[in-house]
Design a protein around this motif. Structure first.
Motif, PDB file in Angstrom:
ATOM      1  N   TRP A 127       2.008   3.620   6.262  1.00 18.91           N
ATOM      2  CA  TRP A 127       0.689   3.111   6.734  1.00 18.91           C
ATOM      3  C   TRP A 127      -0.265   4.207   6.320  1.00 18.91           C
ATOM      4  CZ3 TRP A 127      -3.720   3.907   9.858  1.00 18.91           C
ATOM      5  CH2 TRP A 127      -4.064   2.702  10.332  1.00 18.91           C
ATOM      6  N   ALA A 128      -1.242   3.483   5.235  1.00 20.64           N
ATOM      7  CA  ALA A 128      -2.312   4.433   4.713  1.00 20.64           C
ATOM      8  C   ALA A 128      -3.409   3.682   4.615  1.00 20.64           C
ATOM      9  CB  ALA A 128      -1.624   4.644   3.393  1.00 20.64           C
ATOM     10  N   VAL A 129      -4.378   4.352   5.130  1.00 17.87           N
ATOM     11  CA  VAL A 129      -5.796   4.015   4.945  1.00 17.87           C
ATOM     12  C   VAL A 129      -6.642   5.185   4.348  1.00 17.87           C
ATOM     13  CG1 VAL A 129      -7.943   3.065   6.089  1.00 17.87           C
ATOM     14  CG2 VAL A 129      -5.589   2.438   6.935  1.00 17.87           C
ATOM     15  N   TYR A 141      -9.955  -0.841   4.328  1.00 10.79           N
ATOM     16  CA  TYR A 141      -8.576  -1.302   3.959  1.00 10.79           C
ATOM     17  C   TYR A 141      -7.826  -0.531   3.650  1.00 10.79           C
ATOM     18  CZ  TYR A 141     -11.958  -5.601   3.781  1.00 10.79           C
ATOM     19  OH  TYR A 141     -12.497  -6.586   4.162  1.00 10.79           O
ATOM     20  N   GLY A 142      -6.371  -0.685   3.575  1.00 13.03           N
ATOM     21  CA  GLY A 142      -5.354   0.143   3.294  1.00 13.03           C
ATOM     22  C   GLY A 142      -4.311  -0.696   3.010  1.00 13.03           C
ATOM     23  N   GLN A 143      -3.146  -0.206   2.513  1.00 16.21           N
ATOM     24  CA  GLN A 143      -2.084  -0.793   2.086  1.00 16.21           C
ATOM     25  C   GLN A 143      -0.696  -0.101   2.259  1.00 16.21           C
ATOM     26  OE1 GLN A 143      -3.068  -1.576  -2.092  1.00 16.21           O
ATOM     27  NE2 GLN A 143      -2.869  -3.642  -1.753  1.00 16.21           N
ATOM     28  N   CYS A 144       0.417  -0.753   2.254  1.00 17.17           N
ATOM     29  CA  CYS A 144       1.596  -0.062   2.454  1.00 17.17           C
ATOM     30  C   CYS A 144       1.859   0.619   1.245  1.00 17.17           C
ATOM     31  CB  CYS A 144       2.752  -1.159   2.765  1.00 17.17           C
ATOM     32  SG  CYS A 144       4.490  -0.250   2.834  1.00 17.17           S
ATOM     33  N   SER A 145       2.061   2.129   1.353  1.00 15.67           N
ATOM     34  CA  SER A 145       2.130   2.760   0.250  1.00 15.67           C
ATOM     35  C   SER A 145       3.549   3.496  -0.069  1.00 15.67           C
ATOM     36  CB  SER A 145       1.365   4.003   0.545  1.00 15.67           C
ATOM     37  OG  SER A 145      -0.066   3.776   0.513  1.00 15.67           O
ATOM     38  N   GLU A 146       4.445   2.733   0.539  1.00 17.39           N
ATOM     39  CA  GLU A 146       5.956   3.043   0.128  1.00 17.39           C
ATOM     40  C   GLU A 146       6.757   1.822  -0.337  1.00 17.39           C
ATOM     41  OE1 GLU A 146       9.344   5.497  -0.391  1.00 17.39           O
ATOM     42  OE2 GLU A 146       7.360   6.318   0.637  1.00 17.39           O
ATOM     43  N   ILE A 147       7.224   1.802  -1.650  1.00 21.56           N
ATOM     44  CA  ILE A 147       7.746   0.630  -1.934  1.00 21.56           C
ATOM     45  C   ILE A 147       9.092   0.087  -0.979  1.00 21.56           C
ATOM     46  CG2 ILE A 147       9.348  -0.285  -3.884  1.00 21.56           C
ATOM     47  CD1 ILE A 147       7.828   1.630  -5.725  1.00 21.56           C
ATOM     48  N   CYS A 148       9.003  -0.996  -0.657  1.00 20.38           N
ATOM     49  CA  CYS A 148       9.726  -1.551   0.424  1.00 20.38           C
ATOM     50  C   CYS A 148      10.344  -2.968   0.048  1.00 20.38           C
ATOM     51  CB  CYS A 148       8.752  -1.586   1.691  1.00 20.38           C
ATOM     52  SG  CYS A 148       7.449  -2.483   1.670  1.00 20.38           S
TER      53      CYS A 148
END
Length: 227
Positions: free
Chosen positions: A162-164, A192-199
């Protein structure tokens, strides 16, 4: 949020991010001073102004032992201060729980009885005009401005993050484990942010949208969703 051809950080919207940007500038100046010193010494050696007697002198050996220690102290002290600030969680005004799924986020406002929702990315075909592609969601997180917020983060299936960036927040979401982080927004706005771990296959389709509003607007929003 980031702009096209942007080289620096996004504008800070929390005290932690302001400190991170200040530390980045501080470290950059230290690195610039080191590079300038090395370039100067290399120039002296090329011009043969440094003799073997000078290089072997005890004074020089003392300098290049003490100088790196001073540089490390200049970098370590502000770095440790920021680390303690990021770990420090005083009594929060609001606690949220964020749960990562493939490929969406679920949110629970634990201070309210029935306030939870899923947050999916809006497909490009359904995106209203003027909204950001691949970044807009159907349900935003709404939080009160200038209030300490604690977020408890976990995952339901695989690793997420979880990254903003504008809030200076990035915390891993791990199945079976609860991680927590905190922040305070210093101004109203949409971040705005995005998922920062390849999932998985749709990793890039897990945006995060945080809307910071005055307290009275947050209370009206929470009352509307709770009813």
């Amino acid at each position: 949020m980031a702009n096209h051809s942007q080289l620096g950080f996004q504008d800070a919207s929390s005290p932690i991010m302001e400190e991170l940007i200040e530390f980045h500038d501080h470290a950059l100046m230290v690195a610039l001073a080191i590079c300038s010193l090395v370039l100067y010494l290399l120039t002296l050696m090329l011009l043969e102004k440094l003799s073997s007697n000078t290089v072997d002198a005890q004074e020089v050996e003392l300098i290049w032992t003490i100088l790196p220690a001073i540089v490390l102290i200049l970098l370590a002290l502000p770095s440790l201060q920021i680390l303690y600030m990021m770990d420090e969680i005083d009594e929060p005004d609001l606690t949220l729980k964020a749960i990562g799924h493939q490929w969406y986020w679920s949110y629970e406002y634990t201070d309210f009885k029935d306030l939870s929702f899923d947050s999916y990315m809006i497909p490009t075909t359904d995106l209203p005009q003027g909204h950001f592609r691949l970044l807009e969601v159907d349900h935003r997180i709404v939080i009160p401005m200038e209030s300490p917020i604690r977020i408890i983060i976990t995952a339901d299936d695989v690793l997420h993050s979880w990254a903003v960036p504008t809030l200076g927040v990035k915390t891993d979401a791990i199945p079976g484990r609860l991680n927590q982080t905190s922040f305070i927004t210093t101004r109203p706005g949409v971040f705005y942010g995005q998922c920062s771990e390849i999932c998985g296959a749709n990793h890039s389709f897990m945006p995060i949208v945080v809307e910071s509003t005055p307290l009275k607007h947050f209370e009206a929003w929470s009352s509307l969703l709770s009813s």
